[in-house]
Design a protein around this motif. Structure first.
Motif, PDB file in Angstrom:
ATOM      1  N   GLU A   1       0.705  -1.238   0.066  1.00  0.00           N
ATOM      2  CA  GLU A   1       0.047  -0.172  -0.025  1.00  0.00           C
ATOM      3  C   GLU A   1       0.851   1.193   0.001  1.00  0.00           C
ATOM      4  OE1 GLU A   1      -3.271   0.174  -0.003  1.00  0.00           O
ATOM      5  OE2 GLU A   1      -3.655   2.292   0.300  1.00  0.00           O
ATOM      6  N   ALA A   2       2.062   1.252   0.933  1.00  0.00           N
ATOM      7  CA  ALA A   2       2.743   2.254   0.737  1.00  0.00           C
ATOM      8  C   ALA A   2       3.377   2.587  -0.649  1.00  0.00           C
ATOM      9  CB  ALA A   2       4.017   1.998   1.942  1.00  0.00           C
ATOM     10  N   GLN A   3       3.987   1.369  -1.224  1.00  0.00           N
ATOM     11  CA  GLN A   3       4.616   1.323  -2.585  1.00  0.00           C
ATOM     12  C   GLN A   3       3.558   2.000  -3.403  1.00  0.00           C
ATOM     13  OE1 GLN A   3       4.040  -0.409  -5.496  1.00  0.00           O
ATOM     14  NE2 GLN A   3       5.811   1.074  -6.433  1.00  0.00           N
ATOM     15  N   ARG A   4       2.158   1.699  -3.609  1.00  0.00           N
ATOM     16  CA  ARG A   4       1.269   2.130  -4.433  1.00  0.00           C
ATOM     17  C   ARG A   4       0.939   3.663  -4.174  1.00  0.00           C
ATOM     18  NH1 ARG A   4      -0.717  -2.740  -3.425  1.00  0.00           N
ATOM     19  NH2 ARG A   4      -2.362  -2.188  -1.936  1.00  0.00           N
ATOM     20  N   ARG A   5       0.971   4.059  -2.770  1.00  0.00           N
ATOM     21  CA  ARG A   5       0.562   5.472  -2.852  1.00  0.00           C
ATOM     22  C   ARG A   5       1.699   6.383  -3.011  1.00  0.00           C
ATOM     23  NH1 ARG A   5      -3.564   7.126   0.390  1.00  0.00           N
ATOM     24  NH2 ARG A   5      -5.018   5.363   1.005  1.00  0.00           N
ATOM     25  N   HIS A   6       3.003   5.787  -2.806  1.00  0.00           N
ATOM     26  CA  HIS A   6       4.235   6.912  -2.897  1.00  0.00           C
ATOM     27  C   HIS A   6       5.014   6.556  -4.156  1.00  0.00           C
ATOM     28  CE1 HIS A   6       3.618   8.531   0.811  1.00  0.00           C
ATOM     29  NE2 HIS A   6       3.818   7.415   1.604  1.00  0.00           N
ATOM     30  N   TYR A   7       4.630   5.512  -5.048  1.00  0.00           N
ATOM     31  CA  TYR A   7       5.293   5.335  -6.204  1.00  0.00           C
ATOM     32  C   TYR A   7       6.644   5.072  -5.850  1.00  0.00           C
ATOM     33  CZ  TYR A   7       1.163   7.503  -7.915  1.00  0.00           C
ATOM     34  OH  TYR A   7      -0.487   7.879  -8.091  1.00  0.00           O
ATOM     35  N   THR A   8       7.129   4.444  -5.056  1.00  0.00           N
ATOM     36  CA  THR A   8       8.267   4.038  -4.581  1.00  0.00           C
ATOM     37  C   THR A   8       9.225   3.254  -5.452  1.00  0.00           C
ATOM     38  OG1 THR A   8       7.876   2.552  -2.964  1.00  0.00           O
ATOM     39  CG2 THR A   8       8.532   4.783  -2.076  1.00  0.00           C
ATOM     40  N   TRP A   9      10.608   3.228  -5.942  1.00  0.00           N
ATOM     41  CA  TRP A   9      11.201   2.606  -6.568  1.00  0.00           C
ATOM     42  C   TRP A   9      12.017   1.419  -5.667  1.00  0.00           C
ATOM     43  CZ3 TRP A   9      13.955   6.190 -10.428  1.00  0.00           C
ATOM     44  CH2 TRP A   9      13.184   6.784 -11.530  1.00  0.00           C
ATOM     45  N   PRO A  10      12.302   0.298  -6.306  1.00  0.00           N
ATOM     46  CA  PRO A  10      12.498  -0.970  -5.556  1.00  0.00           C
ATOM     47  C   PRO A  10      13.513  -0.440  -4.261  1.00  0.00           C
ATOM     48  CG  PRO A  10      12.412  -1.479  -7.851  1.00  0.00           C
ATOM     49  CD  PRO A  10      12.111  -0.127  -7.791  1.00  0.00           C
ATOM     50  N   THR A  11      14.539   0.205  -4.362  1.00  0.00           N
ATOM     51  CA  THR A  11      15.285   0.337  -3.461  1.00  0.00           C
ATOM     52  C   THR A  11      14.888   1.203  -2.209  1.00  0.00           C
ATOM     53  OG1 THR A  11      17.307   0.165  -4.583  1.00  0.00           O
ATOM     54  CG2 THR A  11      17.802   1.072  -2.703  1.00  0.00           C
ATOM     55  N   ALA A  12      14.036   2.384  -2.652  1.00  0.00           N
ATOM     56  CA  ALA A  12      13.173   2.957  -1.743  1.00  0.00           C
ATOM     57  C   ALA A  12      12.320   2.443  -1.005  1.00  0.00           C
ATOM     58  CB  ALA A  12      12.444   4.253  -2.234  1.00  0.00           C
ATOM     59  N   SER A  13      11.292   1.374  -1.875  1.00  0.00           N
ATOM     60  CA  SER A  13      10.462   0.459  -1.282  1.00  0.00           C
ATOM     61  C   SER A  13      11.074  -0.422  -0.045  1.00  0.00           C
ATOM     62  CB  SER A  13       9.901  -0.173  -2.319  1.00  0.00           C
ATOM     63  OG  SER A  13       9.130   0.346  -3.476  1.00  0.00           O
ATOM     64  N   ALA A  14      12.122  -0.974  -0.311  1.00  0.00           N
ATOM     65  CA  ALA A  14      12.978  -1.819   0.692  1.00  0.00           C
ATOM     66  C   ALA A  14      13.136  -1.000   1.924  1.00  0.00           C
ATOM     67  CB  ALA A  14      13.939  -2.646   0.156  1.00  0.00           C
ATOM     68  N   ALA A  15      13.666   0.273   1.729  1.00  0.00           N
ATOM     69  CA  ALA A  15      14.017   1.002   2.950  1.00  0.00           C
ATOM     70  C   ALA A  15      12.710   1.417   3.598  1.00  0.00           C
ATOM     71  CB  ALA A  15      14.874   2.241   2.352  1.00  0.00           C
ATOM     72  N   LEU A  16      11.693   1.867   2.990  1.00  0.00           N
ATOM     73  CA  LEU A  16      10.415   2.457   3.693  1.00  0.00           C
ATOM     74  C   LEU A  16       9.785   1.106   4.254  1.00  0.00           C
ATOM     75  CD1 LEU A  16       8.534   4.399   4.547  1.00  0.00           C
ATOM     76  CD2 LEU A  16       7.475   4.196   2.105  1.00  0.00           C
ATOM     77  N   GLY A  17       9.950   0.022   3.295  1.00  0.00           N
ATOM     78  CA  GLY A  17       9.120  -1.260   3.943  1.00  0.00           C
ATOM     79  C   GLY A  17       9.572  -1.615   5.302  1.00  0.00           C
ATOM     80  N   ARG A  18      11.240  -1.701   5.252  1.00  0.00           N
ATOM     81  CA  ARG A  18      11.948  -2.322   6.551  1.00  0.00           C
ATOM     82  C   ARG A  18      11.737  -1.389   7.732  1.00  0.00           C
ATOM     83  NH1 ARG A  18      18.127  -3.786   4.202  1.00  0.00           N
ATOM     84  NH2 ARG A  18      17.313  -5.280   2.634  1.00  0.00           N
ATOM     85  N   ALA A  19      11.867  -0.190   7.592  1.00  0.00           N
ATOM     86  CA  ALA A  19      11.471   0.956   8.561  1.00  0.00           C
ATOM     87  C   ALA A  19       9.865   0.603   9.057  1.00  0.00           C
ATOM     88  CB  ALA A  19      11.872   2.163   8.180  1.00  0.00           C
ATOM     89  N   MET A  20       8.914   0.488   8.352  1.00  0.00           N
ATOM     90  CA  MET A  20       7.755   0.393   8.723  1.00  0.00           C
ATOM     91  C   MET A  20       7.579  -0.997   9.394  1.00  0.00           C
ATOM     92  SD  MET A  20       5.442   1.857   5.228  1.00  0.00           S
ATOM     93  CE  MET A  20       3.978   1.186   5.836  1.00  0.00           C
ATOM     94  N   THR A  21       8.083  -1.858   8.763  1.00  0.00           N
ATOM     95  CA  THR A  21       7.876  -3.271   9.719  1.00  0.00           C
ATOM     96  C   THR A  21       8.620  -3.177  10.822  1.00  0.00           C
ATOM     97  OG1 THR A  21       7.886  -4.289   7.346  1.00  0.00           O
ATOM     98  CG2 THR A  21       8.385  -5.594   9.200  1.00  0.00           C
ATOM     99  N   ALA A  22       9.775  -2.686  10.980  1.00  0.00           N
ATOM    100  CA  ALA A  22      10.412  -2.693  12.231  1.00  0.00           C
ATOM    101  C   ALA A  22       9.606  -1.717  13.203  1.00  0.00           C
ATOM    102  CB  ALA A  22      11.912  -2.168  12.322  1.00  0.00           C
ATOM    103  N   GLY A  23       9.030  -0.811  12.417  1.00  0.00           N
ATOM    104  CA  GLY A  23       7.835   0.264  13.252  1.00  0.00           C
ATOM    105  C   GLY A  23       6.817  -0.386  14.078  1.00  0.00           C
ATOM    106  N   VAL A  24       6.023  -1.176  13.266  1.00  0.00           N
ATOM    107  CA  VAL A  24       5.057  -1.771  13.674  1.00  0.00           C
ATOM    108  C   VAL A  24       5.426  -3.085  14.952  1.00  0.00           C
ATOM    109  CG1 VAL A  24       3.179  -3.701  13.103  1.00  0.00           C
ATOM    110  CG2 VAL A  24       3.796  -1.911  11.675  1.00  0.00           C
ATOM    111  N   MET A  25       6.351  -3.689  14.704  1.00  0.00           N
ATOM    112  CA  MET A  25       6.971  -4.348  15.688  1.00  0.00           C
ATOM    113  C   MET A  25       7.228  -3.506  17.276  1.00  0.00           C
ATOM    114  SD  MET A  25       8.830  -7.486  14.013  1.00  0.00           S
ATOM    115  CE  MET A  25      10.329  -6.504  13.168  1.00  0.00           C
ATOM    116  N   LEU A  26       7.822  -2.493  17.006  1.00  0.00           N
ATOM    117  CA  LEU A  26       8.120  -1.691  18.225  1.00  0.00           C
ATOM    118  C   LEU A  26       6.829  -1.247  18.692  1.00  0.00           C
ATOM    119  CD1 LEU A  26      11.255   0.534  17.215  1.00  0.00           C
ATOM    120  CD2 LEU A  26      11.350  -1.773  18.554  1.00  0.00           C
ATOM    121  N   GLY A  27       5.928  -0.885  17.801  1.00  0.00           N
ATOM    122  CA  GLY A  27       4.497  -0.276  18.312  1.00  0.00           C
ATOM    123  C   GLY A  27       3.819  -1.360  18.980  1.00  0.00           C
TER     124      GLY A  27
END
Ligand code: ZN
Length: 291
Positions: free
Chosen positions: A28-54
């Motif tokens: 969903e983040a990728q579709r909303r922000h039109y991220t390219w693969p390396t950016a998708s991985a960076a944002l996705g990793r940060a979001m995933t870690a964030g949810v676990m810390l949350g």
């Protein structure tokens, strides 16, 4: 299948363990922000870690992660809470590089290694906790591990991963977080370290179809695991037309009059979800009357 996170205990309560499949959420983040693969991985990793810390928080607690590594992606910002709701963005979503020498998306190159990872926790009653550590890796999993060990004094291991399809959509995303309680035996620590060294990359496990429960079994062993809770995870942004209207109204009649005179319309964009809000001249006049 919808994303979810599993909270568990392991080794008779000596270890807290979390695992998440975040494929749809990162998609969903990728579709909303039109991220390219390396950016998708960076944002996705940060979001995933964030949810676990949350997930380590309670009730209405919230947290914000800001990663400024000095790299071409700019800033990564992630907002999340204790309910599995997360949103995020990066300054330069169209960031992409060739794969690194391990054949993986070169997140370190996009994020940079000269800067900081900061986390602000809003834990209610006007209490805030904030911590900041230098970026030690730029691959982000290791950076979150370093943050937890150094800023929160909790021996931890964070694994996060994202795989991207040739059409830039998200193939797999997920992660795990293992935390040792005070007094964890050396024997348990040795077992976990050995198992962590033997597992496949987290993104690969998700791609193969392993559930968060399966992933935790891989890490701590089936007999050592006690599952406590299962929490749905999704991309949620609380922005709305009503909120933007309130913001415009709060500017006051003079400011709104200036907008009407100069542009005859107004546009606002939410950084977090990229939603656009348009206001026509008539709508602005209506808001001015409410101001
Ligand atoms: Zn929004």
């Amino acid at each position: 299948m919808s994303d979810y996170l599993i909270k568990a205990l392991a080794f008779n309560g000596q270890v807290r363990a979390y695992a998440i499949n975040s494929t749809e959420t990162v998609g969903e983040a990728q579709r909303r922000h039109y991220t390219w693969p390396t950016a998708s991985a960076a944002l996705g990793r940060a979001m995933t870690a964030g949810v676990m810390l949350g997930a380590t928080l309670k009730g209405d607690d919230k947290l914000t992660i800001k990663i400024e590594g000095g790299g071409p992606i700019g800033i990564i910002l992630v907002d999340t809470n204790a309910k599995g709701e997360v949103r995020g963005y990066v300054t330069n979503p169209q960031t992409h590089f060739d794969l690194n020498q391990h054949g993986k998306l070169d997140v370190r190159r996009a994020v940079g290694t000269d800067g900081t990872l900061s986390i602000v926790k809003d834990i209610g009653m006007r209490e805030q906790f904030s911590g900041q550590v230098p970026i030690v890796s730029g691959e982000l999993g290791e950076d979150f591990t370093y943050y937890l060990v150094s800023s929160e004094q909790t021996p931890s291991s964070v694994g996060v991963g994202v795989l991207v399809n040739p059409d830039n959509s998200i193939l797999a995303a997920g992660g795990f977080l293992i935390q040792l309680m005070p007094g964890t035996s050396d024997e348990t620590i040795a077992q976990i370290e050995k198992r962590l060294q033997g597992i496949e990359p987290i993104s690969k496990m998700i791609e193969k179809g392993l559930s968060p429960e399966d992933i935790l079994e891989e890490i701590v062993g089936k007999d050592n695991l006690k599952i406590l809770d299962k929490m749905p995870v999704s991309f949620v942004c609380p922005c709305s037309r009503e909120r933007i209207e309130s913001a415009i109204i709060s500017l006051g009649t003079q400011e709104i009059e200036a907008m009407i005179e100069e542009d005859g319309k107004a546009e606002a964009q939410c950084h977090f979800c990229n939603e656009n809000y348009h206001f026509s001249k008539d709508e602005l006049i209506e808001l001015k009357n409410q101001a």
